[in-house]
Design a protein around this motif. Structure first.
Motif, PDB file in Angstrom:
ATOM      1  N   ALA A  33     -42.055   5.032  47.947  1.00  0.00           N
ATOM      2  CA  ALA A  33     -43.078   5.684  47.126  1.00  0.00           C
ATOM      3  C   ALA A  33     -44.455   5.099  47.422  1.00  0.00           C
ATOM      4  CB  ALA A  33     -42.735   5.540  45.648  1.00  0.00           C
ATOM      5  N   LEU A  34     -44.518   3.795  47.623  1.00  0.00           N
ATOM      6  CA  LEU A  34     -45.791   3.152  47.943  1.00  0.00           C
ATOM      7  C   LEU A  34     -46.313   3.610  49.304  1.00  0.00           C
ATOM      8  CD1 LEU A  34     -47.886   1.059  47.022  1.00  0.00           C
ATOM      9  CD2 LEU A  34     -46.573  -0.640  48.296  1.00  0.00           C
ATOM     10  N   TYR A  35     -45.458   3.650  50.311  1.00  0.00           N
ATOM     11  CA  TYR A  35     -45.870   4.113  51.636  1.00  0.00           C
ATOM     12  C   TYR A  35     -46.335   5.565  51.603  1.00  0.00           C
ATOM     13  CZ  TYR A  35     -43.631  -0.047  53.609  1.00  0.00           C
ATOM     14  OH  TYR A  35     -43.278  -1.325  53.919  1.00  0.00           O
ATOM     15  N   ALA A  36     -45.599   6.410  50.887  1.00  0.00           N
ATOM     16  CA  ALA A  36     -45.969   7.825  50.802  1.00  0.00           C
ATOM     17  C   ALA A  36     -47.302   7.996  50.079  1.00  0.00           C
ATOM     18  CB  ALA A  36     -44.870   8.615  50.094  1.00  0.00           C
ATOM     19  N   PHE A  37     -47.517   7.222  49.018  1.00  0.00           N
ATOM     20  CA  PHE A  37     -48.773   7.314  48.277  1.00  0.00           C
ATOM     21  C   PHE A  37     -49.953   6.837  49.120  1.00  0.00           C
ATOM     22  CE2 PHE A  37     -51.899   5.444  45.315  1.00  0.00           C
ATOM     23  CZ  PHE A  37     -52.271   6.611  44.667  1.00  0.00           C
ATOM     24  N   ILE A  38     -49.778   5.744  49.852  1.00  0.00           N
ATOM     25  CA  ILE A  38     -50.852   5.241  50.718  1.00  0.00           C
ATOM     26  C   ILE A  38     -51.171   6.260  51.799  1.00  0.00           C
ATOM     27  CG2 ILE A  38     -51.393   3.495  52.471  1.00  0.00           C
ATOM     28  CD1 ILE A  38     -49.965   1.469  50.655  1.00  0.00           C
ATOM     29  N   GLU A  39     -50.158   6.862  52.388  1.00  0.00           N
ATOM     30  CA  GLU A  39     -50.373   7.879  53.425  1.00  0.00           C
ATOM     31  C   GLU A  39     -51.136   9.067  52.861  1.00  0.00           C
ATOM     32  OE1 GLU A  39     -49.657  11.727  55.017  1.00  0.00           O
ATOM     33  OE2 GLU A  39     -48.512  10.974  53.316  1.00  0.00           O
ATOM     34  N   TYR A  40     -50.768   9.520  51.652  1.00  0.00           N
ATOM     35  CA  TYR A  40     -51.465  10.647  51.047  1.00  0.00           C
ATOM     36  C   TYR A  40     -52.914  10.290  50.750  1.00  0.00           C
ATOM     37  CZ  TYR A  40     -52.857  14.326  47.906  1.00  0.00           C
ATOM     38  OH  TYR A  40     -53.540  15.355  47.331  1.00  0.00           O
ATOM     39  N   CYS A  41     -53.149   9.079  50.266  1.00  0.00           N
ATOM     40  CA  CYS A  41     -54.522   8.649  49.969  1.00  0.00           C
ATOM     41  C   CYS A  41     -55.375   8.595  51.231  1.00  0.00           C
ATOM     42  CB  CYS A  41     -54.509   7.286  49.283  1.00  0.00           C
ATOM     43  SG  CYS A  41     -53.944   7.354  47.572  1.00  0.00           S
ATOM     44  N   VAL A  42     -54.795   8.144  52.343  1.00  0.00           N
ATOM     45  CA  VAL A  42     -55.547   8.082  53.598  1.00  0.00           C
ATOM     46  C   VAL A  42     -55.963   9.480  54.038  1.00  0.00           C
ATOM     47  CG1 VAL A  42     -55.305   7.596  56.062  1.00  0.00           C
ATOM     48  CG2 VAL A  42     -54.587   5.900  54.394  1.00  0.00           C
ATOM     49  N   TYR A  43     -55.040  10.433  54.007  1.00  0.00           N
ATOM     50  CA  TYR A  43     -55.378  11.800  54.407  1.00  0.00           C
ATOM     51  C   TYR A  43     -56.349  12.448  53.422  1.00  0.00           C
ATOM     52  CZ  TYR A  43     -52.280  12.130  58.381  1.00  0.00           C
ATOM     53  OH  TYR A  43     -51.704  11.947  59.612  1.00  0.00           O
ATOM     54  N   HIS A  44     -56.218  12.123  52.161  1.00  0.00           N
ATOM     55  CA  HIS A  44     -57.121  12.676  51.162  1.00  0.00           C
ATOM     56  C   HIS A  44     -58.543  12.146  51.361  1.00  0.00           C
ATOM     57  CE1 HIS A  44     -58.162  14.642  47.423  1.00  0.00           C
ATOM     58  NE2 HIS A  44     -58.731  13.525  47.011  1.00  0.00           N
ATOM     59  N   VAL A  45     -58.666  10.855  51.667  1.00  0.00           N
ATOM     60  CA  VAL A  45     -59.991  10.278  51.917  1.00  0.00           C
ATOM     61  C   VAL A  45     -60.603  10.877  53.182  1.00  0.00           C
ATOM     62  CG1 VAL A  45     -61.165   8.131  52.586  1.00  0.00           C
ATOM     63  CG2 VAL A  45     -59.624   8.152  50.631  1.00  0.00           C
ATOM     64  N   LEU A  46     -59.791  11.069  54.228  1.00  0.00           N
ATOM     65  CA  LEU A  46     -60.310  11.720  55.442  1.00  0.00           C
ATOM     66  C   LEU A  46     -60.792  13.137  55.142  1.00  0.00           C
ATOM     67  CD1 LEU A  46     -57.776  10.606  58.193  1.00  0.00           C
ATOM     68  CD2 LEU A  46     -60.179   9.990  58.002  1.00  0.00           C
ATOM     69  N   ALA A  47     -60.031  13.860  54.328  1.00  0.00           N
ATOM     70  CA  ALA A  47     -60.449  15.217  53.960  1.00  0.00           C
ATOM     71  C   ALA A  47     -61.738  15.187  53.146  1.00  0.00           C
ATOM     72  CB  ALA A  47     -59.338  15.911  53.179  1.00  0.00           C
ATOM     73  N   LEU A  48     -61.887  14.210  52.270  1.00  0.00           N
ATOM     74  CA  LEU A  48     -63.117  14.097  51.488  1.00  0.00           C
ATOM     75  C   LEU A  48     -64.315  13.761  52.375  1.00  0.00           C
ATOM     76  CD1 LEU A  48     -61.967  12.216  48.269  1.00  0.00           C
ATOM     77  CD2 LEU A  48     -62.708  14.581  48.462  1.00  0.00           C
TER      78      LEU A  48
END
Length: 169
Positions: A98-113
């Protein structure tokens, strides 16, 4: 003042104020990349989460082999396999996944932002440039002036709109 318009021959002077707000292909592509990165982050989040759950379940089972020796004159060994489910390994694996998946989602979300902010900056810079070009061209008399309809024309347009809405001829 007319020299400022001769520098860039490809730049078109907007004909009216509404044309200043049209988006170009660069801005559209940046917004498209933003949406794609956001979707990719969400898809990878679910892939990591599902595969992590499967790996957590499979790694939580432990197999132990017990061997026993029987007989007084002859010796033979008998083996028995025992499978047990280790809850502590399962919980730790789920939390890590869950931690790895959340970090991965946050990285892609920040790139999109970041790409969205770049698209917004590009879009607003182009709009500001078009507005200043339009007002400068109007001040110099280079473009046709956009005239607001007179009061008589506005009332005629309102009456036409009302007849279209009601269906009267």
């Amino acid at each position: 003042m007319k020299n400022m318009f001769s520098g860039n021959q490809e730049k078109k002077i907007p004909k009216n104020f509404k044309a200043c707000y049209e988006t170009d292909s660069i801005t559209k592509n940046l917004w498209l990349w933003c949406e794609r990165l956001e979707k990719l982050g969400a898809v990878l989040f679910w892939i990591i989460l599902i595969s992590g759950i499967i790996m957590a379940i499979t790694s939580s089972y432990s197999v132990s082999v017990e061997e026993t020796t029987h007989g007084t004159y002859y010796t033979w060994t008998e083996s028995e396999t025992i499978t047990t489910f280790e809850w502590d390994i399962f919980v730790v694996s789920i939390i890590e996944t869950a931690l790895y998946a959340f970090i991965e989602y946050c990285v892609y979300h920040v790139l999109a932002l970041l790409i969205a902010s770049l698209a917004s900056i590009v879009q607003h810079t182009k709009i500001t440039a078009n507005i200043s070009l339009y007002t400068s061209a109007q001040a110099e008399g280079i473009t046709e002036d956009y005239e607001e309809p007179m009061e008589e024309e506005k009332t005629v347009e309102k009456e036409n709109d009302e007849t279209v809405k009601t269906g009267e001829n």
